[in-house]
Design an enzyme around this catalytic site. Structure first.
Site, PDB file in Angstrom:
ATOM      1  N   TYR A 111       0.677  -1.365   0.364  1.00 23.73           N
ATOM      2  CA  TYR A 111       0.523   0.104   0.144  1.00 23.73           C
ATOM      3  C   TYR A 111       0.877   1.614   0.400  1.00 23.73           C
ATOM      4  O   TYR A 111       1.724   1.013   0.696  1.00 23.73           O
ATOM      5  CB  TYR A 111      -1.223   0.064   0.835  1.00 23.73           C
ATOM      6  CG  TYR A 111      -1.881  -0.763   1.586  1.00 23.73           C
ATOM      7  CD1 TYR A 111      -3.332  -0.915   0.759  1.00 23.73           C
ATOM      8  CD2 TYR A 111      -1.669  -2.700   1.847  1.00 23.73           C
ATOM      9  CE1 TYR A 111      -4.095  -2.051   0.685  1.00 23.73           C
ATOM     10  CE2 TYR A 111      -3.611  -2.960   2.019  1.00 23.73           C
ATOM     11  CZ  TYR A 111      -4.118  -2.625   1.187  1.00 23.73           C
ATOM     12  OH  TYR A 111      -5.283  -3.790   0.924  1.00 23.73           O
ATOM     13  N   TYR A 150      -0.012 -10.002   0.503  1.00 24.54           N
ATOM     14  CA  TYR A 150       0.987  -9.565   0.974  1.00 24.54           C
ATOM     15  C   TYR A 150       0.908 -10.153   2.612  1.00 24.54           C
ATOM     16  O   TYR A 150      -0.017 -11.110   3.078  1.00 24.54           O
ATOM     17  CB  TYR A 150       0.908  -8.506   1.260  1.00 24.54           C
ATOM     18  CG  TYR A 150      -0.388  -8.303   1.572  1.00 24.54           C
ATOM     19  CD1 TYR A 150      -0.635  -6.751   3.452  1.00 24.54           C
ATOM     20  CD2 TYR A 150      -0.767  -6.906   1.257  1.00 24.54           C
ATOM     21  CE1 TYR A 150      -1.654  -6.741   4.109  1.00 24.54           C
ATOM     22  CE2 TYR A 150      -2.236  -6.658   1.505  1.00 24.54           C
ATOM     23  CZ  TYR A 150      -2.740  -6.518   2.568  1.00 24.54           C
ATOM     24  OH  TYR A 150      -3.797  -6.001   3.429  1.00 24.54           O
ATOM     25  N   ARG A 160      -2.582 -12.200   3.306  1.00 25.03           N
ATOM     26  CA  ARG A 160      -3.724 -11.784   3.129  1.00 25.03           C
ATOM     27  C   ARG A 160      -3.636 -11.862   1.744  1.00 25.03           C
ATOM     28  O   ARG A 160      -2.874 -12.094   0.447  1.00 25.03           O
ATOM     29  CB  ARG A 160      -3.724  -9.861   2.978  1.00 25.03           C
ATOM     30  CG  ARG A 160      -4.292  -9.369   4.191  1.00 25.03           C
ATOM     31  CD  ARG A 160      -5.308  -9.930   4.900  1.00 25.03           C
ATOM     32  NE  ARG A 160      -6.458 -10.169   4.486  1.00 25.03           N
ATOM     33  CZ  ARG A 160      -7.360  -9.704   4.808  1.00 25.03           C
ATOM     34  NH1 ARG A 160      -7.439  -8.247   4.573  1.00 25.03           N
ATOM     35  NH2 ARG A 160      -8.290 -10.434   3.835  1.00 25.03           N
ATOM     36  N   HIS A 163      -7.140  -8.809  -2.177  1.00 23.50           N
ATOM     37  CA  HIS A 163      -8.130  -8.288  -2.760  1.00 23.50           C
ATOM     38  C   HIS A 163      -7.588  -6.434  -2.457  1.00 23.50           C
ATOM     39  O   HIS A 163      -7.046  -5.488  -2.522  1.00 23.50           O
ATOM     40  CB  HIS A 163      -8.586  -8.741  -0.956  1.00 23.50           C
ATOM     41  CG  HIS A 163      -7.598  -7.895  -0.435  1.00 23.50           C
ATOM     42  ND1 HIS A 163      -6.403  -8.098   0.592  1.00 23.50           N
ATOM     43  CD2 HIS A 163      -7.626  -6.260   0.711  1.00 23.50           C
ATOM     44  CE1 HIS A 163      -5.649  -7.183   1.036  1.00 23.50           C
ATOM     45  NE2 HIS A 163      -7.104  -6.547   1.274  1.00 23.50           N
ATOM     46  N   HIS A 165     -10.903  -3.345  -1.455  1.00 16.58           N
ATOM     47  CA  HIS A 165     -11.865  -2.437  -0.455  1.00 16.58           C
ATOM     48  C   HIS A 165     -12.271  -1.818  -1.219  1.00 16.58           C
ATOM     49  O   HIS A 165     -12.262  -0.789  -2.173  1.00 16.58           O
ATOM     50  CB  HIS A 165     -10.803  -1.928   0.553  1.00 16.58           C
ATOM     51  CG  HIS A 165      -9.837  -2.576   1.364  1.00 16.58           C
ATOM     52  ND1 HIS A 165     -10.378  -3.045   2.426  1.00 16.58           N
ATOM     53  CD2 HIS A 165      -8.378  -2.951   0.683  1.00 16.58           C
ATOM     54  CE1 HIS A 165      -9.314  -3.687   2.869  1.00 16.58           C
ATOM     55  NE2 HIS A 165      -7.938  -3.572   2.885  1.00 16.58           N
TER      56      HIS A 165
END
Length: 245
Positions: A111, A150, A160, A163, A165
């Protein structure tokens, strides 16, 4: 969430309270410190939460729903994909004028956030967020890159799944629902401790976007279809439903 300006009034669908995971789930380590120790208190919404300023079409930029280009204007690195679908009510009617926001990791699984210390490199041309407003039929579309999986510090080797959000706003900014979209075929979905907190497989299934070759662009990008159902028996699972409207 209610959108009284677009949905006819009628009998309410009773919610399945078991649709949500328990707040205290030891397999998801941070829930052990965040879980409430007392029963939740439901507070009725007021007019200020149910109505209010709405995000207008005129506030959108030309590239707001194009995460590949909207950060610097130069293309981001990674597999190009289309994410599309509809925002619907419990009876399958599309809801127009809904603000849909997304945010995600880059193709390497990192991110653009100062607290993300994962070793994957930042993409200088990828900001990781976008927004759009649903069309008259309730449909929406984003062009982005497939996010990478990640690791995260839960247990020794937890990862995770890939994905994205999503945040869905209603007729006022007090009406907000948040969820995550996963990708069909990702083996990490069933291994994820956060996903495992969801007690019903059918709730997990509605979070998985199937591959949609009908919307894929040859020699360019694949497409994934993710419909969002706000209420009723087919509703999407939302992370903040219990405290949201």
């Amino acid at each position: 969430m209610t959108l009284s300006n677009t949905i006819d009034r009628g009998p309410l669908y009773f919610r399945d309270r078991d649709w949500h995971p328990p707040a205290y789930t030891p397999g998801y380590k941070t829930s052990m410190t965040r879980a409430p120790f007392r029963p939740l208190v439901a507070l009725g919404s007021t007019l200020s939460e149910e109505t209010g300023p709405a995000f207008g079409q005129s506030m959108l930029g030309e590239l707001d729903n194009n995460l590949i280009l909207n950060f610097t204007g130069d293309p981001a690195i990674g597999e190009r994909i289309i994410v599309h679908g509809k925002v619907m009510d419990e009876n399958g009617r599309g809801i127009p004028g809904v603000l849909v926001e997304i945010w995600q990791a880059n193709a390497g699984g990192r991110y653009r956030h100062k607290k993300d210390s994962y070793a994957a490199p930042l993409d200088p041309n990828f900001g990781g967020c976008g927004r759009t407003i649903t069309r008259p039929d309730g449909s929406y579309e984003f062009l982005t890159v497939r996010p990478g999986a990640y690791p995260w510090p839960n247990r020794v080797n937890d990862w995770r799944p890939m994905h994205i959000h999503l945040s869905i706003f209603g007729s006022g900014f007090g009406q907000r629902l948040i969820t995550q979209m996963y990708f069909e075929g990702d083996p990490l979905i069933q291994r994820c401790p956060i996903v495992k907190t969801i007690g019903q497989q059918k709730a997990i299934d509605v979070l998985v976007a199937p591959l949609d070759m009908n919307r894929a662009i040859p020699m360019d990008c694949l497409a994934y279809k993710f419909d969002v159902v706000l209420r009723g028996r087919r509703q999407s699972f939302f992370e903040n439903r219990k405290e949201g409207l």
